[in-house]
Scaffold this motif. Structure first.
Motif, short mmCIF file in Angstrom:
data_model
loop_
_atom_site.label_atom_id
_atom_site.label_comp_id
_atom_site.label_asym_id
_atom_site.label_seq_id
_atom_site.Cartn_x
_atom_site.Cartn_y
_atom_site.Cartn_z
N VAL A 1 2.73 1.78 -3.42
CA VAL A 1 1.82 2.24 -4.46
C VAL A 1 1.41 3.69 -4.20
CG1 VAL A 1 -0.46 1.92 -5.47
CG2 VAL A 1 0.97 -0.06 -5.02
N ALA A 2 1.12 4.01 -2.93
CA ALA A 2 0.67 5.35 -2.59
C ALA A 2 1.74 6.40 -2.86
CB ALA A 2 0.25 5.40 -1.12
N THR A 3 3.01 6.04 -2.61
CA THR A 3 4.09 7.02 -2.77
C THR A 3 4.79 6.90 -4.11
OG1 THR A 3 5.65 5.49 -1.70
CG2 THR A 3 4.48 7.07 -0.28
N LEU B 1 0.82 -1.20 0.00
CA LEU B 1 0.00 0.00 0.00
C LEU B 1 0.86 1.26 0.00
CD1 LEU B 1 -2.73 -1.09 2.58
CD2 LEU B 1 -3.08 -0.68 0.14
N GLN B 2 1.92 1.27 0.83
CA GLN B 2 2.74 2.46 0.92
C GLN B 2 3.53 2.71 -0.36
OE1 GLN B 2 2.45 4.61 3.15
NE2 GLN B 2 4.12 6.01 2.57
#
Length: 406
Positions: A336-338, A333-334
């Motif tokens: 992909v988010a960043t 998740l991190q």
């Protein structure tokens, strides 16, 4: 005399039942609540659910309230009463259940629900227990801890139930048709789901098998422990000698291990090994079901080990992700988010050998972004196809690696 012992033993294991008895005593009500009609019992339960408190004066958590209700129902429907009622589902008890549900909702609104879950022991902590030497065969304390843990893990024992009642005769050594040794329990003592008088109860035929190629073989440890016990005392779990030599024939004193020590065995192991959490005895039972579920064992197979009556009881173990999986979810998740994706952590599911996979991407992207060192598509080739679509070819090699090739 034997019947009295069974009843006392059952009550001893049904801790939640005693909470109701304590309330009846405090309110100076009749202790023979088993004889009440359904309507009168429902009225009494409404008051009990609303007024029940811990020794500290706090309301019980949701899980405790649900367990208390289940304990009362189990008491009423088991011999010698064998009442054909269900205080959790029957319409006569709808009003009392509404009170319980209302309390649970109130606890949630106030953030006061102190439900304590029993997490399974993580793979890293399992390894650390052994690598640290806290579970080993080198001294009396580490040996009895190892034997306790492996008995609890393999036979999926429930917390602290029945530990003081075990004797050397509780375990039988066998050989299967290949000549491999394994231990079984000679009997399954009564617990909260197995009273020995209900035809619906599942029969546990669990085996603790030897691992001849391993220095940590559980059968080897159990045989050593049995040989080092103090023969003057019949208790299976005995207190270790504070001073000993490996050559001693007996490593344990002529006294059983205390209730408190047995009840806090996993907690003490956690602290001694420096584990990431302070686990409880019941966490080992959760570990048994979780490890089997994550290893692909069927629900019916898990039930045969844990002794649960139905599959719903083990769904939390079967469906819950492991610690490593939760860590992977968070990292994914991190990243992909960043927009940070590490090439070294990428794997291609079932990649064909020397084959390329074509992706379609948006056209508003620069070549440096697509092929930069931190990019998902680093080392791949791309070209603009008809109607301005951008095609990227990711080349794979056997084993899931990626080959820089245009």
């Amino acid at each position: 005399m034997y019947v009295i012992f069974i009843i006392i033993s059952y009550y001893f294991h049904n801790d939640f039942f005693f909470i109701h008895l304590d309330w009846l005593s405090q309110k100076k009500k009749s202790m023979n609540f088993e004889e009440l009609s359904s309507d009168d019992l429902a009225k009494e339960l409404r008051c009990f659910y609303a007024e029940a408190r811990t020794k500290n004066g706090n309301q019980y958590s949701k899980s405790a309230l649900v367990s208390i209700r289940a304990g009362i129902n189990r008491h009423l429907t088991s011999p010698p009463y064998s009442r054909t009622i269900n205080i959790m589902k029957d319409k006569e008890f709808m009003s009392s259940n509404h009170v319980l549900i209302g309390i649970v909702k109130s606890l949630k609104r106030e953030g006061a629900d102190k439900t304590k879950h029993h997490p399974p022991i993580s793979n890293g902590d399992l390894e650390k227990m052994y690598s640290s030497g806290v579970l080993s065969i080198t001294n009396p304390t580490s040996l009895v801890r190892k034997v306790w843990f492996e008995i609890t893990l393999h036979f999926c024992r429930r917390g602290r139930e029945g530990l003081r009642e075990l004797t050397p005769k509780s375990f039988l050594l066998h050989k299967d048709d290949t000549g491999r040794e394994y231990f079984t329990m000679s009997y399954n003592e009564a617990d909260k789901t197995h009273h020995g008088v209900d035809s619906r109860e599942s029969v546990k035929d669990t085996r603790l098998y030897a691992l001849p190629e391993s220095d940590l073989c559980p059968v080897k440890s159990l045989k050593l422990y049995l040989s080092k016990r103090n023969p003057k005392n019949n208790a299976f779990f005995q207190r270790p000698l504070t001073s000993f030599e490996p050559a001693y024939d007996v490593w344990y004193v002529n006294a059983p291990m205390g209730y408190h020590t047995l009840g806090n065995m996993m907690s003490n192991i956690s602290k001694a090994a420096g584990l990431s959490l302070t686990y409880t005895n019941h966490c080992v039972r959760a570990t048994t079901a979780t490890v089997l579920a994550h290893s692909g064992v069927s629900s019916l197979g898990i039930l045969s080990v844990t002794g649960h009556r139905n599959e719903k009881s083990i769904q939390s173990y079967v469906n819950a992700p492991s610690v490593s999986q939760r860590r992977q979810y968070s990292e994914t998740l991190q990243r992909v988010a960043t927009g940070v994706v590490s090439q070294c952590n990428l794997t291609s599911p079932a990649p064909p050998s020397s084959a390329s996979t074509s992706f379609v991407a948006v056209r508003e992207v620069s070549e440096s972004t697509m092929l930069g060192g931190g990019s998902l598509f680093c080392g791949s080739s791309f070209h603009v196809a008809g109607e301005g679509q951008l095609h990227i070819n990711v080349y794979t090699v056997p084993g899931g690696g990626k080959r820089n090739e245009e």
